[in-house]
Structure formats: C-alpha cells, structure tokens
Design an enzyme around this catalytic site. Sequence first.
Site, PDB file in Angstrom:
ATOM      1  N   GLY A 113      11.622   7.443  -0.353  1.00 29.97           N
ATOM      2  CA  GLY A 113      10.716   8.363  -1.044  1.00 29.97           C
ATOM      3  C   GLY A 113       9.836   9.154  -0.083  1.00 29.97           C
TER       4      GLY A 113
ATOM      5  CD  GLU B 113      16.442   5.900  -0.709  1.00 25.99           C
ATOM      6  OE1 GLU B 113      17.172   6.129   0.270  1.00 25.99           O
ATOM      7  OE2 GLU B 113      15.479   6.613  -1.019  1.00 25.99           O
TER       8      GLU B 113
ATOM      9  CD  GLU C 137      14.111  10.433  -2.343  1.00 23.21           C
ATOM     10  OE1 GLU C 137      13.438   9.379  -2.363  1.00 23.21           O
ATOM     11  OE2 GLU C 137      15.019  10.657  -3.152  1.00 23.21           O
TER      12      GLU C 137
ATOM     13  CB  ALA D 218       9.571   4.290  -3.837  1.00 25.97           C
TER      14      ALA D 218
HETATM   15  N1  CO8 Z   1       7.276  -0.588   0.080  1.00 25.95           N
HETATM   16  C1  CO8 Z   1       6.349  -1.567   0.090  1.00 25.95           C
HETATM   17  N2  CO8 Z   1       5.848  -2.109   1.232  1.00 25.95           N
HETATM   18  C2  CO8 Z   1       6.320  -1.626   2.389  1.00 25.95           C
HETATM   19  C3  CO8 Z   1       7.294  -0.615   2.446  1.00 25.95           C
HETATM   20  C4  CO8 Z   1       7.768  -0.075   1.214  1.00 25.95           C
HETATM   21  N3  CO8 Z   1       8.665   0.918   1.154  1.00 25.95           N
HETATM   22  N4  CO8 Z   1       7.576  -0.368   3.742  1.00 25.95           N
HETATM   23  C5  CO8 Z   1       6.793  -1.197   4.463  1.00 25.95           C
HETATM   24  N5  CO8 Z   1       6.042  -1.955   3.657  1.00 25.95           N
HETATM   25  C6  CO8 Z   1       5.070  -2.987   4.036  1.00 25.95           C
HETATM   26  C7  CO8 Z   1       5.755  -4.255   4.524  1.00 25.95           C
HETATM   27  O1  CO8 Z   1       6.146  -5.060   3.432  1.00 25.95           O
HETATM   28  C8  CO8 Z   1       4.663  -4.870   5.360  1.00 25.95           C
HETATM   29  O2  CO8 Z   1       3.750  -5.487   4.514  1.00 25.95           O
HETATM   30  P1  CO8 Z   1       3.110  -6.941   4.919  1.00 25.95           P
HETATM   31  O3  CO8 Z   1       2.363  -6.668   6.194  1.00 25.95           O
HETATM   32  O4  CO8 Z   1       2.219  -7.257   3.757  1.00 25.95           O
HETATM   33  O5  CO8 Z   1       4.272  -7.866   5.098  1.00 25.95           O
HETATM   34  C9  CO8 Z   1       3.961  -3.656   5.985  1.00 25.95           C
HETATM   35  O6  CO8 Z   1       4.318  -2.529   5.155  1.00 25.95           O
HETATM   36  C10 CO8 Z   1       4.414  -3.358   7.385  1.00 25.95           C
HETATM   37  O7  CO8 Z   1       5.831  -3.237   7.380  1.00 25.95           O
HETATM   38  P2  CO8 Z   1       6.775  -4.103   8.375  1.00 25.95           P
HETATM   39  O8  CO8 Z   1       6.134  -5.370   8.749  1.00 25.95           O
HETATM   40  O9  CO8 Z   1       8.128  -4.145   7.744  1.00 25.95           O
HETATM   41  O10 CO8 Z   1       6.789  -3.135   9.654  1.00 25.95           O
HETATM   42  P3  CO8 Z   1       7.933  -2.988  10.739  1.00 25.95           P
HETATM   43  O11 CO8 Z   1       7.352  -2.192  11.841  1.00 25.95           O
HETATM   44  O12 CO8 Z   1       8.528  -4.301  11.063  1.00 25.95           O
HETATM   45  O13 CO8 Z   1       9.085  -2.114  10.011  1.00 25.95           O
HETATM   46  C11 CO8 Z   1       9.913  -0.324   8.639  1.00 25.95           C
HETATM   47  C12 CO8 Z   1       8.801  -0.789   9.599  1.00 25.95           C
HETATM   48  C13 CO8 Z   1      11.242  -0.190   9.390  1.00 25.95           C
HETATM   49  C14 CO8 Z   1       9.486   1.021   8.077  1.00 25.95           C
HETATM   50  C15 CO8 Z   1      10.065  -1.373   7.513  1.00 25.95           C
HETATM   51  O14 CO8 Z   1       8.798  -1.629   6.952  1.00 25.95           O
HETATM   52  C16 CO8 Z   1      10.973  -0.950   6.380  1.00 25.95           C
HETATM   53  O15 CO8 Z   1      12.182  -0.985   6.520  1.00 25.95           O
HETATM   54  N6  CO8 Z   1      10.376  -0.532   5.242  1.00 25.95           N
HETATM   55  C17 CO8 Z   1      11.132  -0.190   4.066  1.00 25.95           C
HETATM   56  C18 CO8 Z   1      11.752   1.158   4.206  1.00 25.95           C
HETATM   57  C19 CO8 Z   1      12.578   1.488   2.998  1.00 25.95           C
HETATM   58  O16 CO8 Z   1      13.558   0.830   2.685  1.00 25.95           O
HETATM   59  N7  CO8 Z   1      12.189   2.544   2.291  1.00 25.95           N
HETATM   60  C20 CO8 Z   1      12.888   3.007   1.120  1.00 25.95           C
HETATM   61  C21 CO8 Z   1      12.328   2.378  -0.090  1.00 25.95           C
HETATM   62  S1  CO8 Z   1      13.299   2.771  -1.522  1.00 25.95           S
HETATM   63  C22 CO8 Z   1      12.804   4.307  -1.940  1.00 25.95           C
HETATM   64  O17 CO8 Z   1      11.952   4.886  -1.327  1.00 25.95           O
HETATM   65  C23 CO8 Z   1      13.492   4.910  -3.111  1.00 25.95           C
HETATM   66  C24 CO8 Z   1      12.765   6.134  -3.619  1.00 25.95           C
HETATM   67  C25 CO8 Z   1      13.207   6.490  -4.971  1.00 25.95           C
HETATM   68  C26 CO8 Z   1      12.777   5.460  -5.978  1.00 25.95           C
HETATM   69  C27 CO8 Z   1      13.391   5.759  -7.284  1.00 25.95           C
HETATM   70  C28 CO8 Z   1      12.724   5.006  -8.412  1.00 25.95           C
HETATM   71  C29 CO8 Z   1      13.529   3.917  -9.022  1.00 25.95           C
END
Ligand code: CO8
Length: 260
Positions: A111, A134, A114, A66
């Site tokens: 997400g 998460e 999921e 998400a």
């Molecule tokens: N949301 C928003 N932006 C994201 C997300 C995300 N989940 N994942 C990556 N991005 C963005 C980064 O911010 C970055 O943006 P920018 O270039 O503008 O800085 C771009 O995508 C590229 O990402 P990275 O530079 O971080 O790329 P890396 O290769 O270094 O890392 C990863 C890749 C490991 C995937 C890393 O991006 C990461 O850890 N992402 C987050 C993963 C995460 O924690 N996902 C879970 C989110 S929580 C969730 O999904 C809960 C679902 C239920 C919600 C319930 C409602 C309340």
Amino acid sequence: MDFKNLLLEIAEGVAVLTINRPKALNALNEETLLELECAVAGLGENRDVSCVIITGAGEKAFVAGADISAMQPLDAADGRRFAKLGHRVMATIEKLPKPVIAAVNGFALGGGCELALACDIRIASDNARFGQPEVNLGVIPGFGGTQRLPRLIGKGRAKELIFTGDMVDAQEAYRIGLANKVTPLADLLQTARELARKIASKGQYAVRLGKEAINNGLDMDQDKANQYEADLFGICFATADQKEGMQAFLEKRPAKFTGM
Ligand code: CO8
C-alpha cells in the site's frame, strides 16, 4: 485540524503531509487512511496551498504497506471493503486539482508503493526501496497497484514485481521510471520542496488542467484524448493567467500569476 497519525505543515504555498506511525513503519490502518483522505481533501480546498508533498516519518520507511495486523483477521467482504477504502483515498490524491509529490524516504511497500503511485511525481531518497510484496502474504495489491504500476512502468516489469514480490532499490526505481529522481536522504525534503515551489510559481490553473489532461486523457483513445486536450487548451484562453503569461512574455518580464 489535528490528526493522530499525520503531521501537516504548510509554508510558502507547499503542504508537507507526513504519515506518522514510525513504530509500524508508517503502515496504513483504517484510521490513517481516513485521516489521509480528510487531510488531502482539505488541502484541495485550501487556497494557500498550491502543491502537496507526502512523506513518511523517520528515516526508515515512507510507508511499509497496509497494516498487516489489522488485515490479518479480515474475511472476503471485509477485505473488499478495506480495498475500496484504499481506492477511494488513492483516487482523492490522484484527482486532487493540485500536484502531489511523494518524497519516498525508505520502504515504499505494498500500500505504500501504491500511495506513491497515486501521487503525480515520486522523488526517492537513496535508501528507498519499492515493491509490491503482497504475494508473500497470499494476497494481491489492493490499493490500485495492479492498475497504476503497469500504467507507469509497463506490463512486463509490473508483472515481474507483482508476481515475485521483489523490492527494487532507488536507482533501479529511477531506471524503470518508478522514481522521477533520486537524492541523498538528507536532501530529500529540500529537493521535494524546491520542485513544489517551482511548480507553485507557474500558472496554477494551467498546472491543474495539465494534470487533468494527462490523467483523464490516458484512459481515452488518441482521437478522444486529443479532442479533450483541445477543450482544456481552449479553457486556458478564458483565464487571467493566460493573458498575463503571454503579456509578460511579450513585455520581457516575469509573469504574475493569480491562478484565475
Ligand atoms: N503492517 C503492520 N506492521 C508493520 C508493517 C505493516 N505493513 N511493516 C512493518 N511493520 C511493523 C513490524 O511488525 C514491526 O513491529 P514490532 O516492532 O511491533 O514488531 C515494526 O514495523 C518494524 O518492522 P520490522 O521489525 O519488520 O523491520 P525490519 O527492518 O526488520 O523490516 C520491512 C522492514 C522489510 C519493511 C518489514 O517490516 C516488512 O517486510 N514489512 C511488511 C511489508 C509488506 O509486506 N507490506 C505489504 C503489506 S500488504 C499491503 O500493503 C496490501 C495493500 C492493499 C490492501 C488491500 C486491502 C485488503
């Protein structure tokens, strides 16, 4: 219909729906979730579509979760509302009366994992990584992960993934039953399409009832589930596909199913 964050292509009875926000690694914001719900519901009604594939744009991510920047300012009520929207969209996919295949082309996190879990079958590219990270953000999975993951891979493994936030690679996902198969990234869509076309060539009414029997039956006790299966089995005998399928077998020719 045009979408801002989705691409849709339909060919040979198979729809490929691509989550298209590559700059945010295809993260799901509200707009994308609403588009996904609308697109999937539309494909359910589309008689030219027998099978749906969901994938992510680019070579790095299926869906990295998400959208964290959209979630960061939410309060408790907003968080619950966002989770319920996610649940509604995942349920639309899970209950679609057609098979849905996730072609997981990279990160499937939070997400994104999921979303893959709400699909019927998951094919992973060799660079795919699955996880429920998460806890690293101070929250729990909110789009059904605490429920669908243990149902698919068992309580112990699901708890380990959800408590640690660790990712698993494609081979490990395959080993624990999270992915049905693993392919090189370059072959992913072709593999998903071949599987989709194979399913599309079968009796569609039977495929639909098979999906219903598995999805609904698993939430019942064994006796009720067997009764439910018997009811659906009976319904098959009121279809043209059953007559044609069995007649074709007896006449030693391929069946011509109509989905009726
Ligand atoms: N949301 C928003 N932006 C994201 C997300 C995300 N989940 N994942 C990556 N991005 C963005 C980064 O911010 C970055 O943006 P920018 O270039 O503008 O800085 C771009 O995508 C590229 O990402 P990275 O530079 O971080 O790329 P890396 O290769 O270094 O890392 C990863 C890749 C490991 C995937 C890393 O991006 C990461 O850890 N992402 C987050 C993963 C995460 O924690 N996902 C879970 C989110 S929580 C969730 O999904 C809960 C679902 C239920 C919600 C319930 C409602 C309340």
